[in-house]
Design a protein around this motif. Sequence first.
Motif, PDB file in Angstrom:
ATOM      1  N   HIS A  68       0.840  -1.211   0.000  1.00 57.74           N
ATOM      2  CA  HIS A  68       0.000   0.000   0.000  1.00 57.74           C
ATOM      3  C   HIS A  68       0.873   1.259   0.000  1.00 57.74           C
ATOM      4  CE1 HIS A  68      -3.759  -2.194   1.852  1.00 57.74           C
ATOM      5  NE2 HIS A  68      -3.454  -2.615   0.643  1.00 57.74           N
ATOM      6  N   ALA A  69       1.949   1.208   0.786  1.00 52.70           N
ATOM      7  CA  ALA A  69       2.873   2.355   0.822  1.00 52.70           C
ATOM      8  C   ALA A  69       3.493   2.557  -0.568  1.00 52.70           C
ATOM      9  CB  ALA A  69       3.954   2.119   1.870  1.00 52.70           C
ATOM     10  N   ARG A  72       0.895   4.123  -2.959  1.00 49.37           N
ATOM     11  CA  ARG A  72       0.746   5.559  -2.668  1.00 49.37           C
ATOM     12  C   ARG A  72       1.951   6.335  -3.225  1.00 49.37           C
ATOM     13  NH1 ARG A  72      -0.239   3.467   2.706  1.00 49.37           N
ATOM     14  NH2 ARG A  72      -2.416   3.672   3.308  1.00 49.37           N
ATOM     15  N   TYR A  73       3.149   5.820  -2.954  1.00 47.72           N
ATOM     16  CA  TYR A  73       4.371   6.508  -3.380  1.00 47.72           C
ATOM     17  C   TYR A  73       4.416   6.664  -4.900  1.00 47.72           C
ATOM     18  CZ  TYR A  73       9.267   7.153  -4.656  1.00 47.72           C
ATOM     19  OH  TYR A  73      10.428   7.616  -5.237  1.00 47.72           O
ATOM     20  N   CYS A  76       2.200   9.268  -6.353  1.00 48.47           N
ATOM     21  CA  CYS A  76       2.642  10.657  -6.146  1.00 48.47           C
ATOM     22  C   CYS A  76       3.950  10.963  -6.871  1.00 48.47           C
ATOM     23  CB  CYS A  76       2.824  10.933  -4.657  1.00 48.47           C
ATOM     24  SG  CYS A  76       1.304  10.725  -3.720  1.00 48.47           S
ATOM     25  N   ALA A  77       4.829   9.967  -7.033  1.00 45.07           N
ATOM     26  CA  ALA A  77       6.177  10.236  -7.561  1.00 45.07           C
ATOM     27  C   ALA A  77       6.232  10.221  -9.084  1.00 45.07           C
ATOM     28  CB  ALA A  77       7.157   9.204  -6.995  1.00 45.07           C
ATOM     29  N   TYR A  86      -5.392   7.677  -6.752  1.00 42.91           N
ATOM     30  CA  TYR A  86      -5.091   8.120  -5.378  1.00 42.91           C
ATOM     31  C   TYR A  86      -5.341   9.634  -5.355  1.00 42.91           C
ATOM     32  CZ  TYR A  86      -2.448   8.289  -0.938  1.00 42.91           C
ATOM     33  OH  TYR A  86      -2.057   8.446   0.372  1.00 42.91           O
ATOM     34  N   GLU A  97      -7.931   5.744   2.097  1.00 42.49           N
ATOM     35  CA  GLU A  97      -7.050   5.307   3.189  1.00 42.49           C
ATOM     36  C   GLU A  97      -7.807   4.401   4.152  1.00 42.49           C
ATOM     37  OE1 GLU A  97      -4.115   5.782   2.783  1.00 42.49           O
ATOM     38  OE2 GLU A  97      -3.549   7.814   2.218  1.00 42.49           O
TER      39      GLU A  97
ATOM     40  N   ALA B  69      -6.148   6.267   9.038  1.00 37.75           N
ATOM     41  CA  ALA B  69      -6.762   7.178   8.053  1.00 37.75           C
ATOM     42  C   ALA B  69      -7.145   8.491   8.736  1.00 37.75           C
ATOM     43  CB  ALA B  69      -7.973   6.514   7.416  1.00 37.75           C
ATOM     44  N   ARG B  72      -3.968  10.598   9.428  1.00 36.78           N
ATOM     45  CA  ARG B  72      -3.510  11.237   8.189  1.00 36.78           C
ATOM     46  C   ARG B  72      -4.411  12.425   7.827  1.00 36.78           C
ATOM     47  NH1 ARG B  72      -3.702   5.668   6.347  1.00 36.78           N
ATOM     48  NH2 ARG B  72      -1.617   4.814   6.050  1.00 36.78           N
ATOM     49  N   LEU B  90       7.820  13.646   0.175  1.00 42.20           N
ATOM     50  CA  LEU B  90       7.340  12.383  -0.391  1.00 42.20           C
ATOM     51  C   LEU B  90       8.053  11.160   0.187  1.00 42.20           C
ATOM     52  CD1 LEU B  90       5.607  11.007  -2.581  1.00 42.20           C
ATOM     53  CD2 LEU B  90       7.428  11.501  -4.212  1.00 42.20           C
ATOM     54  N   GLU B  97       4.331   5.637   5.920  1.00 37.82           N
ATOM     55  CA  GLU B  97       3.234   4.768   5.435  1.00 37.82           C
ATOM     56  C   GLU B  97       3.630   3.298   5.582  1.00 37.82           C
ATOM     57  OE1 GLU B  97       0.593   6.080   5.002  1.00 37.82           O
ATOM     58  OE2 GLU B  97       0.630   7.910   3.799  1.00 37.82           O
ATOM     59  N   SER B  98       4.889   3.016   5.289  1.00 37.44           N
ATOM     60  CA  SER B  98       5.388   1.651   5.370  1.00 37.44           C
ATOM     61  C   SER B  98       5.244   1.104   6.799  1.00 37.44           C
ATOM     62  CB  SER B  98       6.853   1.658   4.915  1.00 37.44           C
ATOM     63  OG  SER B  98       7.361   0.379   4.774  1.00 37.44           O
ATOM     64  N   ASP B 101       1.453   0.625   7.638  1.00 41.61           N
ATOM     65  CA  ASP B 101       0.902  -0.583   7.010  1.00 41.61           C
ATOM     66  C   ASP B 101       1.393  -1.844   7.719  1.00 41.61           C
ATOM     67  OD1 ASP B 101      -0.620   0.764   5.166  1.00 41.61           O
ATOM     68  OD2 ASP B 101       0.943   0.809   3.650  1.00 41.61           O
TER      69      ASP B 101
END
Lengths: 250, 250
Positions: A68-69, A72-73, A76-77, A86, A97, B69, B72, B90, B97-98, B101
Amino acid sequence: MTLKIYADRMSQPSRAVLIFCKVNGITFEEIKLDLARRQQRSSEYKEINPLRQVPTIVDGRFKLFESHAILRYISCAFPGVADHWYPSDLFKRAKIESVLDWHHSNLRRGAVAYILNSTLAPALGLQKNPQAAAEGEKILSSSLEQIESIWLKGNGRFLLGSSKPSIADLSLVCELMQLQVVDEKDRDRILGPHKKVEQWIEDTKQATMPHFDEVHTVLFKLKAKLQEQRLSEANNKIESSKNTTLPSKM
Amino acid sequence: MTLKIYADRMSQPSRAVLIFCKVNGITFEEIKLDLARRQQRSSEYKEINPLRQVPTIVDGRFKLFESHAILRYISCAFPGVADHWYPSDLFKRAKIESVLDWHHSNLRRGAVAYILNSTLAPALGLQKNPQAAAEGEKILSSSLEQIESIWLKGNGRFLLGSSKPSIADLSLVCELMQLQVVDEKDRDRILGPHKKVEQWIEDTKQATMPHFDEVHTVLFKLKAKLQEQRLSEANNKIESSKNTTLPSKM
């Protein structure tokens, strides 16, 4: 500098990350690890992911694990990812989330426990455990009921009433695809009562084709192999029962 | 329009959200639900959270559940929250996030299973289950080992080598505080080998005082009550063993 993805396509979070990158046109190098052969236990891989799980990404000097991380990354990246995966909108993102967090202790926990203990254990050198499978099925069925009545409430085809999929749709559907390897009658018993869930799995597949099926090929092959095994075992049983009940011609 | 938080301070994710808001000077109304009295099962609460869990927030027309959630969302929706809690960078955010999770299927799963089945079950009308407690302890101990060797690696006082706490520090430490209610010798056996974890719990406490202790008061009261019960049970045992081994004066 290409994104590296360490993955085993038999692992559902690995598949979610691979499909996501393919659907969004992100160039990456896939480094295959075979969990059944315990390749994640190597000392080289420990340097990349001390938890020794898949998937892991390496983006330049940056290493990241937990799917999941990672989703998300990457959302965005990498600039090419469409917003619906997302959303930047605070409220929409917060709801996604909420589903992602719910996934871990509900759908994931139930599905992994059921599928491992009912079907996959022998392939990983473990014994099947009917009691753990039954406990897993209970959590899995309750999770499917919650997906149908809570997360798929509304008119949209995807989670949270959305008209387009998010990373939560992809992650949860990849989890449920793992059910392909269990006996058909068991899969029908579990998924059958949840028509809305079945339609949503189909919609998520269609929204991510042809990559969805391509990344799942290895799972479909295992499904065919296990079905053949079950058929052969059933035939052997019939044969041996004939041999014990019919009078011998000797 | 004040933020509403539906919470039971006996629930560790509820405490994390309450402490977070207090530390960051966010005005809110706390609506107390008593899980032991099954107040989360009311039809009114089902309208707010169909999963019937705590915590839930209601911010105007927006309802949200799942504590990570919520943390955040509040970090992003309320302008006064310092960046270290949920960094806008980022890479830093992705690492947090890691951890978040990871928490679900590791530390949380182990701690909940161990504490419920070794200690809290009777208070919730359930039976203690020593086998489930032992399985929970195994996951909990492995999680503590991973916190120490992976997440607390580096020179910072907080997770991921940071010099200030994030929402992950607060969430994980609130989880571990639940260990306060178990027998002291069991807590020492489990936490004792992890000095770095013990120091990090202390550092996270100090960084969020006086709110940390204030929100945990209910837990400390239960701890004292359970200790008293254990002492009284131990005394009764000694008394009854005296009565059976010493000659009667009758």
